[in-house]
Design a protein around this motif. Structure first.
Motif, PDB file in Angstrom:
ATOM      1  N   LEU A  49       4.228   0.900 -12.683  1.00 51.76           N
ATOM      2  CA  LEU A  49       3.579   0.215 -11.570  1.00 51.76           C
ATOM      3  C   LEU A  49       2.061   0.245 -11.717  1.00 51.76           C
ATOM      4  N   GLY A  50       1.520   1.395 -12.127  1.00 53.43           N
ATOM      5  CA  GLY A  50       0.068   1.494 -12.297  1.00 53.43           C
ATOM      6  C   GLY A  50      -0.445   0.603 -13.417  1.00 53.43           C
ATOM      7  N   ILE A  51       0.258   0.587 -14.552  1.00 56.03           N
ATOM      8  CA  ILE A  51      -0.178  -0.235 -15.682  1.00 56.03           C
ATOM      9  C   ILE A  51      -0.090  -1.725 -15.340  1.00 56.03           C
ATOM     10  N   SER A  52       1.001  -2.116 -14.702  1.00 58.15           N
ATOM     11  CA  SER A  52       1.147  -3.531 -14.345  1.00 58.15           C
ATOM     12  C   SER A  52       0.108  -3.955 -13.311  1.00 58.15           C
ATOM     13  N   GLY A  53      -0.198  -3.064 -12.368  1.00 60.67           N
ATOM     14  CA  GLY A  53      -1.226  -3.388 -11.381  1.00 60.67           C
ATOM     15  C   GLY A  53      -2.588  -3.565 -12.010  1.00 60.67           C
ATOM     16  N   LEU A  54      -2.938  -2.682 -12.947  1.00 63.54           N
ATOM     17  CA  LEU A  54      -4.223  -2.820 -13.644  1.00 63.54           C
ATOM     18  C   LEU A  54      -4.271  -4.096 -14.467  1.00 63.54           C
ATOM     19  N   SER A  55      -3.141  -4.461 -15.090  1.00 64.05           N
ATOM     20  CA  SER A  55      -3.103  -5.682 -15.895  1.00 64.05           C
ATOM     21  C   SER A  55      -3.371  -6.910 -15.038  1.00 64.05           C
ATOM     22  N   ASP A  56      -2.756  -6.974 -13.849  1.00 64.70           N
ATOM     23  CA  ASP A  56      -2.984  -8.128 -12.984  1.00 64.70           C
ATOM     24  C   ASP A  56      -4.409  -8.161 -12.440  1.00 64.70           C
ATOM     25  N   LEU A  57      -4.975  -6.977 -12.165  1.00 63.68           N
ATOM     26  CA  LEU A  57      -6.362  -6.950 -11.698  1.00 63.68           C
ATOM     27  C   LEU A  57      -7.313  -7.454 -12.776  1.00 63.68           C
ATOM     28  N   PHE A  58      -7.088  -7.047 -14.008  1.00 63.22           N
ATOM     29  CA  PHE A  58      -7.934  -7.532 -15.102  1.00 63.22           C
ATOM     30  C   PHE A  58      -7.810  -9.047 -15.265  1.00 63.22           C
ATOM     31  N   VAL A  79      -7.198  -2.190  -3.933  1.00 60.53           N
ATOM     32  CA  VAL A  79      -5.938  -1.904  -4.617  1.00 60.53           C
ATOM     33  C   VAL A  79      -6.195  -1.078  -5.873  1.00 60.53           C
ATOM     34  N   LEU A  80      -7.271  -1.412  -6.580  1.00 57.97           N
ATOM     35  CA  LEU A  80      -7.608  -0.670  -7.791  1.00 57.97           C
ATOM     36  C   LEU A  80      -7.928   0.789  -7.484  1.00 57.97           C
ATOM     37  N   SER A  81      -8.560   1.061  -6.330  1.00 58.03           N
ATOM     38  CA  SER A  81      -8.888   2.449  -5.958  1.00 58.03           C
ATOM     39  C   SER A  81      -7.639   3.261  -5.635  1.00 58.03           C
ATOM     40  N   MET A  82      -6.584   2.568  -5.218  1.00 59.44           N
ATOM     41  CA  MET A  82      -5.357   3.285  -4.891  1.00 59.44           C
ATOM     42  C   MET A  82      -4.702   3.881  -6.133  1.00 59.44           C
ATOM     43  N   VAL A  83      -4.854   3.233  -7.262  1.00 57.11           N
ATOM     44  CA  VAL A  83      -4.180   3.683  -8.484  1.00 57.11           C
ATOM     45  C   VAL A  83      -4.656   5.066  -8.906  1.00 57.11           C
ATOM     46  N   PRO A  84      -5.975   5.329  -9.068  1.00 54.30           N
ATOM     47  CA  PRO A  84      -6.383   6.697  -9.459  1.00 54.30           C
ATOM     48  C   PRO A  84      -6.085   7.747  -8.388  1.00 54.30           C
ATOM     49  N   TYR A  85      -6.134   7.326  -7.092  1.00 56.77           N
ATOM     50  CA  TYR A  85      -5.812   8.304  -6.045  1.00 56.77           C
ATOM     51  C   TYR A  85      -4.363   8.756  -6.152  1.00 56.77           C
ATOM     52  N   TYR A 133       1.137  -8.873   0.386  1.00 60.93           N
ATOM     53  CA  TYR A 133       0.446  -8.133  -0.667  1.00 60.93           C
ATOM     54  C   TYR A 133      -0.525  -7.116  -0.078  1.00 60.93           C
ATOM     55  N   SER A 134      -1.241  -7.525   0.988  1.00 62.74           N
ATOM     56  CA  SER A 134      -2.193  -6.592   1.616  1.00 62.74           C
ATOM     57  C   SER A 134      -1.465  -5.444   2.318  1.00 62.74           C
ATOM     58  N   LEU A 135      -0.289  -5.714   2.904  1.00 60.58           N
ATOM     59  CA  LEU A 135       0.458  -4.664   3.608  1.00 60.58           C
ATOM     60  C   LEU A 135       1.112  -3.672   2.648  1.00 60.58           C
ATOM     61  N   SER A 136       1.399  -4.103   1.436  1.00 58.70           N
ATOM     62  CA  SER A 136       2.085  -3.218   0.502  1.00 58.70           C
ATOM     63  C   SER A 136       1.233  -2.018   0.109  1.00 58.70           C
ATOM     64  N   GLY A 143     -11.266 -15.907  -3.626  1.00 60.59           N
ATOM     65  CA  GLY A 143     -12.625 -15.810  -3.141  1.00 60.59           C
ATOM     66  C   GLY A 143     -13.173 -14.399  -3.248  1.00 60.59           C
ATOM     67  N   LEU A 144     -14.354 -14.199  -2.623  1.00 58.62           N
ATOM     68  CA  LEU A 144     -15.038 -12.913  -2.710  1.00 58.62           C
ATOM     69  C   LEU A 144     -14.257 -11.811  -1.999  1.00 58.62           C
ATOM     70  N   VAL A 145     -13.787 -12.083  -0.762  1.00 59.19           N
ATOM     71  CA  VAL A 145     -13.069 -11.062   0.000  1.00 59.19           C
ATOM     72  C   VAL A 145     -11.755 -10.673  -0.674  1.00 59.19           C
ATOM     73  N   PRO A 146     -10.929 -11.642  -1.131  1.00 58.33           N
ATOM     74  CA  PRO A 146      -9.725 -11.226  -1.859  1.00 58.33           C
ATOM     75  C   PRO A 146     -10.039 -10.399  -3.105  1.00 58.33           C
ATOM     76  N   MET A 147     -11.124 -10.753  -3.796  1.00 58.92           N
ATOM     77  CA  MET A 147     -11.483  -9.974  -4.970  1.00 58.92           C
ATOM     78  C   MET A 147     -11.914  -8.561  -4.584  1.00 58.92           C
ATOM     79  N   LEU A 148     -12.628  -8.431  -3.462  1.00 55.68           N
ATOM     80  CA  LEU A 148     -13.007  -7.099  -2.991  1.00 55.68           C
ATOM     81  C   LEU A 148     -11.775  -6.287  -2.596  1.00 55.68           C
ATOM     82  N   TYR A 149     -10.800  -6.967  -1.993  1.00 55.89           N
ATOM     83  CA  TYR A 149      -9.581  -6.233  -1.626  1.00 55.89           C
ATOM     84  C   TYR A 149      -8.804  -5.807  -2.872  1.00 55.89           C
TER      85      TYR A 149
END
Length: 673
Positions: free
Chosen positions: A305-314, A273-279, A216-219, A263-269
């Motif tokens: 892909l963007g909508i599904s990513g935001l849904s999982d982040l929420f 991922v969230l910053s990648m979507v608007p870029y 997931y982190s490499l993607s 945890g905190l670090v996965p949530m920060l990561y």
């Protein structure tokens, strides 16, 4: 706590209520703090009605170990629940607990312990239904994981193999790796029902978690690199390095820390991922405005892909309770890119076919041009040789007092001597190339045409023919009747009719005619002798002594003739004239062709060119003929004349230098004769 604790009333009051799904953080309903590590017991009483039958309880990936009782009986477990780290054995599984209903209310007890994971609790929905319903739900998840995982793996292998064949397209490498990451995520994550863990229960628990988070982190950096490979951007390299560095730090953290998905670090990561979507959305809009090729085709895939990513982040941040949609978004994105690749392949194939057709046409045109160039070169060489021959014959004929003109196969004047120019009152430039019948008066055209047909349309070697009454036009108003002697002349395999004009019949004319005829006859004999010698094998030459004696006799006669022709060439005046002709020829060559004596020696083929040790081209023999002190006592007269004739034929235009060379060459010939 066990069901016995609740039955004996030793449990006391419940500590409070908790909302599921949820992690152990914050406080419960009574304000009691919840720690991430520890153990807890959940009790849920479910009214199922009077319908009796078999039911199934489904719990997805409890953190970290879980045990389920229903109506006082153990129904299922995942790992070994313990009160400390030593007693606990975590395991990433889906807990399926089947039981028979008793009465209208079912008492469900769930024990959960977490001493190995950074976060604990039940962070996935709990499903309860009939055995067939839950079996269908589990099979559907496993089928989803198998189908989507297989699709991602197949697309990944295909694009990686394509990149190995065509390394000029790095987008195939990044996309192939991106698809492979999602194949691993789908196979190990709880969205696919932990398919690999179900198929291989002996796999280490830690590995199943890491193989979900590390891909997931490499993607993330792979997706950014893939987009920049499709649509290059000047500042894209720095953006790629930022995401690569963040992904690297996150992977190092996962490797050297306890299993941690929430945890905190996965949530920060996840914020990364969230910053990648608007870029990517910003770059996508820019590329759409720039009308980059294929950008419109990727619109549906990027949006889903963007909508599904935001849904999982929420969902991960507790802002929504929807299902995981990222695999569907990745699937739509892969499909859109596959469509783009198919269109690019089609366009590339069409371009190859078009280029292949154009290449064939160009190749055909090139062959025609090469053939035409070869024909033009041959024609130019033929014209060059013809001009040289014309110059040579004209120089020879100019020494004779009789008017002479040569007619080629087309009935055109090929060359004439100065006596004929004086006879007709026209220059050679005005006469050459025109039909010789134009020089004949109207009353003699029929007789002249018969003579031409008789001499130029037969392959035989006719005897010299004397024709009377040929009237030539001299000027515009005057016609001269003269006697013409026609002689067949083969020049460079081109038959010509040589006309000798004279109004007096005498012995001198007969001698000139006989000499021309004898010259042609001897030339034909020499050619026939050459052809015969080429057909005779070398063994015949050594066995036939009569033939060898005849050849020796011919060689002695030719040597005697050469000796007679070489007499009289030793005079200093003759050497002086030869040097003058060579110097004028070289000067005219430099003036007209713009090249030196090395080019003259090579193109004429009359002089040898030597290359010294330093790599410089030298013309030692030619240099000797440019100076009276170095010219041989017996110079090669024929070679000097042929050099001058070559230069005169190769250099067009009328200049003072050309006239001087023609004058010196005529004097040199006359003295030679």
């Amino acid at each position: 706590m066990t069901p016995a604790d609740f039955a004996s009333e030793r449990s006391g009051r419940a500590s409070g209520f908790i909302r599921l799904p949820g992690l152990w953080k914050g406080t419960d309903s009574s304000g009691t703090p919840l720690r991430a590590q520890g153990h807890a017991t959940y009790r849920l009483r479910v009214k199922t009605g009077s319908d009796s039958g078999r039911r199934t309880l489904l719990i997805n990936t409890p953190l970290s170990a879980c045990r389920v009782w229903v109506n006082g009986r153990l129904a299922g477990a995942s790992g070994e629940v313990g009160t400390n780290r030593g007693e606990e054995t975590p395991r990433a599984h889906v807990v399926k607990s089947s039981f028979m209903t008793r009465g209208e209310t079912q008492d469900i007890l769930v024990q959960v312990s977490n001493y190995h994971n950074v976060q604990g609790g039940l962070n996935a929905p709990i499903w309860l239904g009939s055995e067939s319903q839950m079996g269908l739900l589990v099979r559907r998840k496993e089928s989803f994981a198998a189908a989507f995982g297989g699709f991602f793996a197949l697309m990944g292998f295909f694009h990686l193999a394509f990149y190995l064949r065509h390394r000029s397209e790095p987008a195939n490498l990044y996309f192939g790796l991106y698809a492979m990451m999602w194949a691993v995520i789908t196979a190990f994550s709880n969205q696919g029902g932990c398919l690999v863990s179900e198929l291989y229960p002996a796999l280490p628990w830690r590995m199943t978690i890491d193989l979900t988070l590390i891909p997931y982190s490499l993607s993330v950096p792979l997706l950014v690199m893939f987009y920049h490979a499709l649509f290059p951007y000047k500042g894209g390299v720095w953006v790629e390095r930022v995401y690569q560095a963040l992904s690297g730090f996150f992977i190092v953290y996962l490797v050297f820390s306890p299993p941690n998905a929430y945890g905190l670090v996965p949530m920060l990561y996840r914020l990364v991922v969230l910053s990648m979507v608007p870029y990517l959305l910003w770059r996508f809009v820019v590329d759409l405005v720039r009308k980059m090729e294929g950008a419109r085709i990727l619109i549906p895939g990027y949006l889903i892909l963007g909508i599904s990513g935001l849904s999982d982040l929420f969902f991960d941040f507790g802002l929504s309770h929807t299902l995981s949609m990222v695999p569907y978004g990745a699937f739509a994105f892969v499909l859109s890119y596959s469509l783009l690749i198919a269109i690019r392949f089609f366009n590339a194939f069409s371009a190859v076919e078009r280029l292949n057709h154009e290449l064939k046409e160009n190749n055909r045109t090139l062959k025609e041009n090469l053939t035409l160039r070869k024909e033009l070169a041959e024609r130019k060489q033929t014209e060059q040789n013809l001009r040289v021959t014309q110059r040579r014959l004209t120089g020879m004929l100019n020494t004779l007092d009789d008017a002479m003109v040569a007619i080629n196969e087309n009935g055109e004047v090929s060359f004439c001597n100065r006596a004929f120019e004086t006879f007709c009152g026209s220059t050679a430039q005005e006469i050459l190339g025109i039909s010789w019948l134009r020089l004949v008066a109207a009353e003699a055209e029929e007789k002249a045409s018969e003579l031409e047909a008789r001499w130029l349309n037969t392959g035989a070697m006719p005897q010299p023919e004397r024709v009377q009454g040929i009237v030539f036009q001299r000027g515009a108003c005057r016609a001269v009747r003269t006697e013409v002697t026609a002689v067949r002349l083969d020049l460079e395999e081109e038959p010509m009719m040589l006309l000798i004009l004279d109004d007096k019949i005498g012995e001198a004319l007969d001698q000139a005619t006989d000499r021309v005829y004898a010259l042609n006859l001897n030339r034909r004999r020499i050619e026939e002798l050459k052809d015969s010698l080429e057909r005779i094998a070398s063994s015949d030459l050594t066995t036939r002594f009569d033939l060898t004696e005849d050849l020796d006799s011919i060689d002695r006669v030719l040597g005697h003739i050469r000796g007679n022709l070489s007499m009289g060439e030793t005079g200093s005046g003759h050497r002086h004239q030869a040097v003058a002709v060579m110097q004028l020829a070289l000067e005219l060559w430099k003036e007209a062709a713009g090249r030196g004596k090395v080019a003259l020696a090579r193109q004429s083929g009359l002089w040898k060119v030597y290359t010294d040790k330093d790599g410089w081209d030298r013309t030692q023999t030619l240099d000797k003929y440019l100076n009276e002190e170095s010219i041989p006592q017996k110079p090669r007269v024929a070679q000097v004349i042929r050099t001058a004739e070559f230069v005169l034929a190769a250099c067009d235009g009328v200049t003072e230098l050309r006239s001087s060379l023609e004058r010196h060459l005529e004097i040199f010939r006359r003295d030679r004769a």
